[in-house]
Design a protein around this motif. Structure first.
Motif, mmCIF file in Angstrom:
data_model
loop_
_atom_site.group_PDB
_atom_site.id
_atom_site.type_symbol
_atom_site.label_atom_id
_atom_site.label_comp_id
_atom_site.label_asym_id
_atom_site.label_seq_id
_atom_site.Cartn_x
_atom_site.Cartn_y
_atom_site.Cartn_z
ATOM 1 N N GLY A 103 11.800 26.812 -56.132
ATOM 2 C CA GLY A 103 10.986 26.149 -55.179
ATOM 3 C C GLY A 103 10.980 24.678 -55.433
ATOM 4 O O GLY A 103 11.069 23.800 -54.516
ATOM 5 N N GLN B 175 8.811 21.194 -56.884
ATOM 6 C CA GLN B 175 7.350 20.634 -57.088
ATOM 7 C C GLN B 175 6.608 20.595 -55.631
ATOM 8 O O GLN B 175 7.227 20.437 -54.484
ATOM 9 C CB GLN B 175 7.585 19.242 -57.560
ATOM 10 N N ILE B 176 5.755 20.980 -55.725
ATOM 11 C CA ILE B 176 4.633 20.970 -54.658
ATOM 12 C C ILE B 176 3.381 20.263 -55.001
ATOM 13 O O ILE B 176 2.975 19.884 -56.137
ATOM 14 C CB ILE B 176 4.169 22.524 -54.551
ATOM 15 N N ASN B 177 2.717 19.678 -54.131
ATOM 16 C CA ASN B 177 1.547 18.839 -53.950
ATOM 17 C C ASN B 177 0.397 19.492 -53.159
ATOM 18 O O ASN B 177 0.600 20.665 -52.421
ATOM 19 C CB ASN B 177 1.779 17.465 -53.084
ATOM 20 N N PHE C 50 7.483 27.424 -58.101
ATOM 21 C CA PHE C 50 7.123 25.956 -57.904
ATOM 22 C C PHE C 50 6.210 25.479 -58.976
ATOM 23 O O PHE C 50 5.642 26.171 -59.976
ATOM 24 C CB PHE C 50 6.055 26.009 -56.644
ATOM 25 N N LEU D 72 4.811 31.167 -46.812
ATOM 26 C CA LEU D 72 4.209 29.854 -46.604
ATOM 27 C C LEU D 72 3.280 29.635 -47.788
ATOM 28 O O LEU D 72 2.187 30.321 -47.612
ATOM 29 C CB LEU D 72 3.583 29.602 -45.100
ATOM 30 N N GLY E 190 0.299 20.133 -49.451
ATOM 31 C CA GLY E 190 1.719 20.111 -49.009
ATOM 32 C C GLY E 190 2.370 21.319 -48.918
ATOM 33 O O GLY E 190 3.031 21.642 -49.689
ATOM 34 N N PRO E 191 2.014 22.222 -47.944
ATOM 35 C CA PRO E 191 2.653 23.506 -47.803
ATOM 36 C C PRO E 191 4.060 23.731 -47.860
ATOM 37 O O PRO E 191 4.743 22.590 -47.464
ATOM 38 C CB PRO E 191 2.018 24.135 -46.567
ATOM 39 N N LYS E 192 4.704 24.780 -48.716
ATOM 40 C CA LYS E 192 5.970 24.771 -48.684
ATOM 41 C C LYS E 192 6.372 26.307 -48.027
ATOM 42 O O LYS E 192 5.861 27.427 -48.192
ATOM 43 C CB LYS E 192 6.539 25.007 -50.176
ATOM 44 N N GLU E 193 7.534 26.192 -47.488
ATOM 45 C CA GLU E 193 7.946 27.340 -46.919
ATOM 46 C C GLU E 193 9.544 27.923 -47.138
ATOM 47 O O GLU E 193 10.211 27.109 -47.562
ATOM 48 C CB GLU E 193 7.643 27.536 -45.195
ATOM 49 N N GLY E 194 9.717 29.146 -47.197
ATOM 50 C CA GLY E 194 10.948 29.452 -47.595
ATOM 51 C C GLY E 194 11.198 31.160 -47.497
ATOM 52 O O GLY E 194 10.408 31.695 -46.786
ATOM 53 N N SER F 227 0.871 27.534 -49.513
ATOM 54 C CA SER F 227 -0.396 26.351 -49.599
ATOM 55 C C SER F 227 -1.305 26.243 -50.826
ATOM 56 O O SER F 227 -1.665 27.332 -51.147
ATOM 57 C CB SER F 227 -1.016 26.545 -48.306
#
Length: 759
Positions: A276, A278-280, A297, A388, A283-287, A390
């Protein structure tokens, strides 16, 4: 020097001792690792006796070779009491390290070993697993046991005779190892260093080293095996690796193995690159994620005063969270926080001890593999699941729950349905109940869940805890719950047995002896080892760090010898002493850059020198006249120095930009009189400043100290007061060769000893 060389203690003589023992039928204890063996107590007595005899023979032969040894007038003369003391001392000493050649008398196989202790049964020798394999004893024992059963039909054990001989194994300088499996590109050198240091005394050519793996690239294999291909000094069967600087070289066994290792490395890089990332915060990440796989992440920055909310709305996606205190990303059996039921987000409080010291939060998402929870299922593997992720630090989740609760509260015009327990308007209650009792079923176990009639078989309650849930067409959540919460598991790294997955994860991240840590002293990734004395919780050091931190080093401030594990506390004492120091007293002369000496004028010794007199002057009137004369000489005549900028000097006033006018004699006397009164002079450091001319060196030091006082420290914080800068320049000026070196040395001195403005 010649006499000192002649009377030096002779080198330790070679030890001549050997004996034959019976191999102990008991398996070796877990503490007997590497190339170590156990001998009986009688063997120690025989070794000491042999060492005494060898020492006596060695000393006698050395005495006989010196023709002048008995001549008191000779440089080679050894007094009788010295010779007797050497002989007595040699009787109590054994070579270090004590090494042996071990021979299997049945096959002639040879191995080299070191001693663990003298605690074996009389007439028996206990060999480690490594030595047993090197002597092919496991194969012989199995064959003998089978033959005995076939011929005699009983459990009679065949005695195996082992010859143990004390030998002097040379110190090794080089060892070449060849891995027997692909994957040698891992950083094996620090792992080998740690393993050999703890478990081995010797290395023998053509033996096989089995090193425990520290990574999980190939979880099915616990050990990585190396063939000892070559050692130096050449021409020896074995080398000693104790108290020697050993160079270890790892080379592939052949070209095919090198290619396979390179291929595995590329595959791992590809797998890591597809994670994944880096995430903030916010700042949501999807996959997407497939069964049995992980998406990883990492969170590096967050507000440490607020809680961290980690959530994935998809119920079948599990969340595993850890910090940098665990090597690598969290795994199914190794995590600090986790969510498996998909009901609520993970909330990490800001006062959690683990998150306080963390530099990074690591997150792994997974979909529980269907075959793990339902091995008999014949359903095809489901397609990849979308997710998703978050991460927030707000409390809107609680607000939403409160809004829902408020919406469900009753009003004067509503009442609660006895079946679904919902608030329904009174005017439509009869129609609702007719529909509700016909189509909905309330859970009889009291969990309050309402589900559609015909699906009650999918609703389950755990018989061992208060958990409940609903099976879906694709997921058997009951089996998943039982597998996670009520299935016994054994730690793959030690003998610990856990009753559930959370219990095993807690063990692997806290007390497991094989938990990998980055040692703060040797800076290697090593197992933390077992906490036998229960000091880890008090000191905050892993057992390995407690042992590794016992090494000593010199403090860079006071040069005292301090243990590495005590260095932090030692430096805090230095920091406390530094902050408690008073502000230094510098020379009262504003043109000077030295610290004040012990005189009643508050001047340094150089500035006070021209005013000193040995004559009796109880009222200091003569001192005042000398100070007045010095001032008048400066104002009316000047010092004549091109670098002088003293405002109380004719030359200094002319050198200023713009120049100051000269002071007439009448005004000079009126200007000087208030400065040289008895009260003004004896006021010392707290009175008005003095203005005497100084030489060029002191003038440059004053300029450097002023420049230094305007700079900041190495952390970019407020610098130091001018008093500390003057003291620093004064402390290092004699050792420095130029102005740049003076500035650098002064900054180093200030960092160590001075108090900053904001402290």
């Amino acid at each position: 020097m010649a006499r000192k060389t002649a009377t030096a203690v002779p080198a330790s003589p070679p030890l001549s001792w050997s004996s034959t023992f019976t191999l102990s039928p008991s398996p070796p204890p877990p503490s007997l690792t590497g190339d170590k063996l156990l001998l009986p107590q009688a063997a120690l007595e025989n070794l000491l006796e042999a060492a005494s005899q060898s020492a006596a023979n060695h000393l006698q032969s050395a005495t006989n070779t010196r023709t002048t040894a008995n001549d008191p007038a000779s440089w080679d003369y050894v007094p009788p009491h010295v010779a007797l003391a050497r002989r007595n001392e040699a009787r109590q000493q054994l070579p270090h390290p004590l090494t042996f050649r071990v021979t299997n008398l049945a096959t002639g196989r040879i191995a080299y070993a070191g001693i663990r202790e003298f605690s074996a049964e009389e007439g028996q020798v206990v060999l480690s697993t490594f030595l047993r394999e090197g002597l092919a004893l496991s194969t012989i024992a199995a064959t003998s046991s089978n033959g005995s059963e076939q011929e005699q039909g009983d459990d009679t054990e065949v005695e195996i005779r082992i010859k143990v001989e004390a030998v002097n194994v040379p110190k090794g300088t080089f060892a070449r190892l060849r891995p027997l499996d692909a994957g040698y590109e891992e950083d094996w050198k620090p792992i080998l260093e740690n393993h050999l240091q703890k478990n081995f005394t010797t290395l023998s050519v053509n033996n096989i080293l089995a090193i425990p793996r520290l990574s999980s690239h190939q979880p099915g294999k616990k050990d990585f095996k190396f063939l000892i291909d070559q050692v130096k000094p050449e021409g020896t069967e074995a080398i000693c690796i104790v108290d020697t600087d050993l160079e270890v070289d790892i080379e592939p066994l052949n070209e095919e193995q090198a290619k396979e290792s390179l291929r595995q490395r590329e595959l791992r890089k590809h797998a890591e690159a597809s994670s994944g990332g880096q995430i903030n915060i916010d700042g949501p990440k999807e996959g997407t994620i497939s069964d049995g796989n992980f998406v990883r992440f990492n969170l590096k920055t967050w507000d440490r005063s607020k809680p961290i909310w980690i959530n994935v709305p998809e119920e079948n996606v599990d969340i595993l969270v850890s910090t940098n205190t665990i090597q690598g990303y969290p795994k199914l059996e190794e995590w600090t926080w986790a969510r498996f039921d998909g009901s609520k987000p993970i909330v990490i409080a800001p006062d959690d001890p683990i998150i306080i010291s963390a530099r990074e939060v690591r997150i792994s998402l997974q979909v529980y593999e269907q075959t793990l929870i339902d091995p008999n299922s014949k359903k095809p593997m489901p397609p990849p699941t979308k997710f998703l992720l978050s991460i927030t630090q707000t409390t809107h989740q609680n607000e939403d729950e409160e809004d829902e609760e408020m919406a469900e509260t009753t009003t004067p015009d509503s009442e609660i349905c006895s079946n679904c327990k919902r608030s329904i308007p009174k005017r439509s209650m009869m129609l609702h109940q007719n529909f509700c009792f016909r189509n909905n079923i309330l859970c009889p176990h009291g969990c309050g869940q309402v589900f559609k009639r015909g699906t009650e078989s999918d609703h389950w309650h755990c018989t061992e805890c208060k958990a409940f849930g609903l099976n879906t067409p694709d997921r058997n959540t009951y089996n998943k719950h039982m597998d996670i919460s009520h299935t016994a598991r054994r730690c793959p790294s030690c003998d610990y047995s856990a009753g559930s997955l959370p219990e095993l994860a807690s063990h692997k991240t806290t007390t497991c002896p094989n938990k990998l840590i980055l040692c703060r002293f040797c800076h290697l990734v090593v197992p933390q080892e077992e906490d036998t004395d229960f000091t880890a919780a008090i000191t905050g050091l892993a057992p390995h760090e407690t042992s590794c931190g016992g090494r000593t080093t010199n403090c860079h401030i006071c040069e005292r010898i301090v243990q590495l594990k005590n260095m932090e506390v030692h430096l805090k004492n230095h920091d406390l002493e530094r902050k408690s120091q008073p502000l230094p007293r510098i020379c009262r002369n504003v043109n000077c850059a030295r610290t004040a000496s012990d005189n009643n004028l508050g001047l340094c010794s150089v500035c006070f020198g021209p005013l000193y007199s040995s004559a009796y002057d109880p009222t200091n009137q003569a001192l005042a006249r000398r100070a007045e004369l010095r001032y008048l000489t400066q104002l009316l005549k000047g010092c004549g120095k091109s670098w002088c900028t003293n405002e109380m000097c004719k030359t200094g006033r002319a050198n200023r930009k713009p120049p100051l006018p000269a002071v007439p004699p009448k005004e000079a006397t009126a200007l000087v009189k208030p400065l040289v009164t008895k009260e003004g002079l004896q006021g010392g450091y707290t009175s008005h400043p003095l203005h005497f001319c100084v030489d060029e060196t002191i003038s440059k030091r004053k300029h450097l100290a002023e420049m230094l006082s305007f700079t900041q420290d190495s952390q970019g914080k407020s610098g130091w007061a001018i008093e500390w800068c003057v003291k620093a320049i004064d402390a290092v000026a004699l050792e420095a060769t130029d102005e740049l070196e003076t500035m650098n040395r002064a900054r180093e001195w200030l960092e160590k000893f001075a108090v900053k403005r904001d402290e």
